[in-house]
Every structure is written in structure tokens, then in C-alpha cells.
Design an enzyme around this catalytic site. Structure first.
Site, PDB file in Angstrom:
ATOM      1  CG  HIS A 130      83.863  35.294 -41.054  1.00  0.00           C
ATOM      2  ND1 HIS A 130      82.958  35.871 -40.182  1.00  0.00           N
ATOM      3  CD2 HIS A 130      85.016  35.155 -40.347  1.00  0.00           C
ATOM      4  CE1 HIS A 130      83.541  36.093 -39.018  1.00  0.00           C
ATOM      5  NE2 HIS A 130      84.795  35.670 -39.078  1.00  0.00           N
ATOM      6  N   GLY A 165      77.009  23.947 -11.923  1.00  0.00           N
ATOM      7  CA  GLY A 165      77.060  23.011 -13.051  1.00  0.00           C
ATOM      8  C   GLY A 165      78.156  21.981 -12.814  1.00  0.00           C
ATOM      9  NE  ARG A 166      80.358  15.222 -14.639  1.00  0.00           N
ATOM     10  CZ  ARG A 166      81.291  14.868 -15.517  1.00  0.00           C
ATOM     11  NH1 ARG A 166      81.385  15.478 -16.675  1.00  0.00           N
ATOM     12  NH2 ARG A 166      82.131  13.882 -15.238  1.00  0.00           N
ATOM     13  NE  ARG A 207      73.220  30.508 -24.843  1.00  0.00           N
ATOM     14  CZ  ARG A 207      74.095  31.025 -25.681  1.00  0.00           C
ATOM     15  NH1 ARG A 207      74.911  30.257 -26.368  1.00  0.00           N
ATOM     16  NH2 ARG A 207      74.163  32.341 -25.875  1.00  0.00           N
ATOM     17  CG  HIS A 212      82.859  28.047 -28.738  1.00  0.00           C
ATOM     18  ND1 HIS A 212      82.115  29.176 -29.039  1.00  0.00           N
ATOM     19  CD2 HIS A 212      82.206  27.419 -27.725  1.00  0.00           C
ATOM     20  CE1 HIS A 212      81.072  29.221 -28.225  1.00  0.00           C
ATOM     21  NE2 HIS A 212      81.097  28.182 -27.424  1.00  0.00           N
TER      22      HIS A 212
END
Lengths: 301, 301
Positions: free
Chosen positions: B138, B255-256, B107, B103
Site C-alpha cells: 500500500h 469478448g474473447r 484502460r 491483478h
């Protein structure tokens, strides 16, 4: 009527339902896990899996007690120092996409202030909606409600439509059923009557499901119908993890995770932006996952 | 530096990552859905499925704007009448249990008051933890963080441990990574540097994943290992639907849904009270789904 008595009745209800469901399944037997809660009380989790009819399901009894935590105060908006809560909670996921998923719950909550209430409900989630079968299901619920009070079916049916709803999908979880909460004695209705209503619902549950099982279990299904079942189970997971207040409360209040999440199916699928083809049985089902449908009407057939 | 510029950079980042990942997969191509948000803005959802390596994944760009709703005020605890938010959000579920789930998200959020912040993170969820591979992952993150600021890796690694945690399972989602939020210019650090850090993370993302893919994709796996993968995906679903604040905010703020829930796997399983056998690779993995592990240490090998 003491909390002990109610607890015993719920325990007997669990026994009755498990025995009945083993007959309905015809193959699998319930396994039992006893558990204790650190802060007080415990439960009897019973799981059935890999049956003839039921792929995975649970019939759980619990009776817990202890101090009222800040979180509970916030969520329940009630005063009190200690609480007692007992209930029976059921989810059954069948093998066949032609047999619906079912959920039933009855519960009793009591505070040391003397305040108490009952809650519960039963709702059906067909992978394929068949109006005639949905009508049978709702007729049984109406008959149990009518014996309790005149407005119960109408009120609790609407409550179920609102509760078993997935806002981010704009879909109901299934064809609803009944849902009620915070029921306590009032003018014209005694505490015993509410308990009797909960017990009547619980007693009727396995035969109501048996009927649905018998309507679907002999039907053949295709691989495509199996895939649709897995997508519908994905929605069931979404409702239980995102929207179900009972599940959320259980998880955040330190309930026994494996008992709470027995409600999840053995397997579920997600497919990006899946849309059933026009006029398919899948499209028919989607179009009927709406609030406010009168399932008693014969015009839906 | 305007919101438009940041948005353009994020869009280019999405392009870069999609092209790179198509090469990593070697077979599947991204499908694109453009969508618009009623209250303002929209997005570019890109989905990859049934690939050589990736079973299901999404690389989403969005740039939305509009009035600050009451819900946002409550959740963000910020003043302002209108907002702008843009980001890139990625989840990839591989076919093989020997390749990890990954993931990534960057933003940017801006209010008409002039207030703004950046957030983001990247975390890895191996179905089977291999310390040497976790160390490689890492080390890459530390190197990107070190170029940004001295304490970034230590701070954001801890933040990821705390964020990607499933309290009701007492497990981390995977081996963590980095997570940061509410980053804004301060003494010694300019807004441009934060954007560059986010972009550096995004640029590094596909090659970091490529390395993990290459470490696992040629390994054989058994049916039992596939079953374990499906159970671990069940946990991923639980985290995303119960615990992930981003998912929850997206769903409740209108949201969508299909873009938000691209993060869910093609399929996931739940088995009541599954416990891996002692000293198995599955038990090793479970024992390492803990906060505070120093994955950089060579002693874990």
C-alpha cells in the site's frame, strides 16, 4: 393441497434420495446441517463427501417464506407481498471421470395472492459422452414425462438444452435432460398432477443415477482422463457461477451461501486455450455439447 | 492526445511488464496469441505458465472498436454510436501459497461523441495476510497516487475495498489496493496527467510484485497450506465469475473468452463449510479480509 403438504412431500423425497444414494455410494454417509433464515423458514442441507463413488455432493431441502423483496419482484416479475418457496436441489460430483456429474431440482413457489407454480429439472454432465448411456438417461426421462403429458418430454428437453447452455463457450453443460418452470394447473391438468410429476421425477432420480454409476464406475481411467475431468468441472463452475439463474438468485437474495455453492466440485482446473487432439474421445465429447441433439436416436451409437 | 497514441503506450507497457516478469519468474516465457474481433480491433494475449514463481498468468493488451451495442448502452449509461477501448489487464497466480495473487488493469474508453475516460486498479490477494507485506504494497500505491493528486490514494483505496468485495462471502478478495473509473480531465487535471498516472501505475506494477514475490518465494509451505491456497483460489474464481463487472461485461459482450478467463487459476478447490481452526494463520487471514482496514498503519504488525 397446502404448502405444508408439499413441503412434507419434498422433505420425504430428500430422505428417500439420501438413503438410496448412500447405498449407491457404498461408503460415505450424508452429514446434515439445519439452518434457519432470518426472514423466515430454513433448510436441511445434506452433504456427502469422499465416498466410493461420490467425491462431493449435496441433497438439499429448503422451505423459506417472508416478504417479497424488490429484487424478487424485479426478477420474478410477479406481484405479491409475501411468498413461500420449497424445494429439493441436488448436485453430485463423482470421483471417476467415467461417471457423469448429475443435477436434479424440484421446487414450488407460492404468493399470498394465491398464485403458485412448480419448477424443476434433471440434467446429466458426462465428462466423456457415451451415446448409448445418454440414450438410457433420456429414455427414463421420456417415460416419466409421457406419464405426465404428451408434449412434456419434447418441450422440457428443449427447455433444458436452452437453460443448461454456456454462451461464452458455445457449449451445453452436458447432454441436457429436462427443465421446466412456472407450471400451474390448466385445462386438463390439476395441481396434484404437477406435484405428482415432480415427485415421480425425484423418486426416479437415484435409480437413474445408479444406472449411470454402474455403467462407468468399474472402468479404468488414465491421469490424462482425470485432467480432462478437472477441466470439464471448470466449465461446470463457469455455468453455475456465470449462467445459472437459480444460483445467482440464491446468492443475491441472501440465501445460505454454503448450501447454494454445494454445487461446486471439490476441485476444478483451467488451462489456457486447451484443445483436445483431433478424433480423441475428448474431441468427440466437445463436438456433442450442442443443443438439439436427439439422444433417443439409436443412430448416434 | 489521440487514441492511437494511448494504444501505443499501452502496448509498450505490456512489453515492458512481460520482460520484467520473465526476469522475476526466472524460468517461464510468455506465449503470445494475436486475435481479431469481428466488429473491429483485436488484442495481444500473453500467457505465462508453469514457471518458477508463476503457475499461471496473463498480461493482455487489447484495442477494440465498433458500434455501441444496446447492451453497452445499458451497462455504460452513455450515448454514442461508436466506441474505442484499449487496455492492459493482468492476473498472476503463483505456485507458492506464501506468494500473493496479483491483478492490475489500466484502460481507456472513448466515444465518437468526444466523451472519454480512464479506469484501472491494482489489488493484491495474499493467501496468507502478512501486515508488514501489505503495508509495503500500500505504501507503493500511495506514493504513485500522491504524485497524481492529493486525495487519490484515500479515494481509490476505498473504491478498491468496495469493488473487490464478495458479498455472498462477506469477504474482500484480498487486501485491496486501488481502483478508479471514469477519470477524465477536470479543473486542475489534464488528460495527459491521467494517462501518465495510469502508465506510472503500470510501470511500477512488476517491481511492486517482485517485492512481494521475494518476500514469500523462499518460505517453505506444508500440504495443509497448499490446500488453503486452493480454497482461496476458489474464492478468487467466485469473485471473478459472480462479482467482477469487467469479466461479466467481457463475457456477455462477446469478448474473447480465453483472454478474459486467463484470470482463473490453474486449479481451485471447494470444501463444504470449511472453517479454519481458531488462532490459526488461516483464521487471521479471514479476519482481515474486511473493508476499511488501514494497511499503512504500523499497529497491524
Amino acid at each position: 393441497m397446502t404448502a405444508d403438504l408439499i413441503q412434507d412431500q419434498f422433505k420425504s423425497l430428500q430422505d428417500y434420495i439420501c438413503q438410496y444414494l448412500e447405498k449407491v455410494d457404498g461408503s460415505a454417509k450424508f452429514e446434515e446441517d439445519l439452518w434457519q433464515r432470518e426472514a423466515g423458514g430454513g433448510g436441511r442441507t445434506r452433504i456427502i463427501r469422499k465416498g466410493n463413488v461420490i467425491e462431493k455432493g449435496g441433497v438439499n431441502f429448503s422451505a423459506v417464506e417472508g416478504p417479497v423483496t424488490d429484487l424478487m419482484k424485479k426478477q420474478l416479475q410477479m406481484e405479491g407481498d409475501t411468498f413461500f418457496a420449497s424445494g429439493v436441489s441436488i448436485v453430485l460430483h463423482p470421483n471417476s471421470p467415467k461417471v457423469p456429474i448429475i443435477h436434479m431440482n424440484v421446487r414450488y413457489f407460492e404468493l399470498n395472492t394465491g398464485e403458485y407454480w412448480f419448477g424443476g429439472g434433471i440434467d446429466l454432465t458426462p465428462h466423456y459422452i457415451v451415446p448409448a448411456n445418454a440414450r438410457k438417461f433420456h429414455l427414463h426421462l421420456k417415460s416419466i414425462c409421457d406419464a405426465f403429458s404428451h408434449d412434456a418430454y419434447a418441450d422440457y428437453k428443449k427447455w433444458a438444452d436452452d437453460y443448461f447452455y454456456i454462451p461464452h463457450r458455445e457449449e451445453t453443460r452436458g447432454i441436457g435432460g429436462i427443465f421446466f418452470d412456472h407450471l400451474k394447473a390448466s385445462e386438463g391438468i390439476a395441481k396434484e398432477q404437477i406435484l405428482d410429476f415432480c415427485l415421480a421425477l425425484g423418486k426416479a432420480f437415484p435409480s437413474i443415477y445408479e444406472e449411470q454409476v454402474n455403467l462407468g464406475k468399474h472402468l479404468l481411467f488414465s491421469e490424462q482422463e482425470k485432467q480432462w475431468q478437472l477441466l470439464r468441472r471448470g466449465r461446470y463452475v463457469e455455468f453455475n457461477l456465470v449462467n445459472d439463474r437459480g444460483t445467482k438468485f440464491g446468492l443475491v437474495s441472501g440465501g445460505r451461501t454454503e448450501s447454494i455453492l454445494m454445487s461446486l466440485p471439490a476441485s476444478a482446473n483451467w488451462e489456457y486455450d486447451f484443445k483436445p487432439s483431433a478424433n480423441s474421445p475428448e474431441a468427440f465429447t466437445l463436438a456433442h455439447l450442442k443443443k438439439g441433439i436427439n439422444w433417443l436416436s439409436e443412430e448416434l451409437q
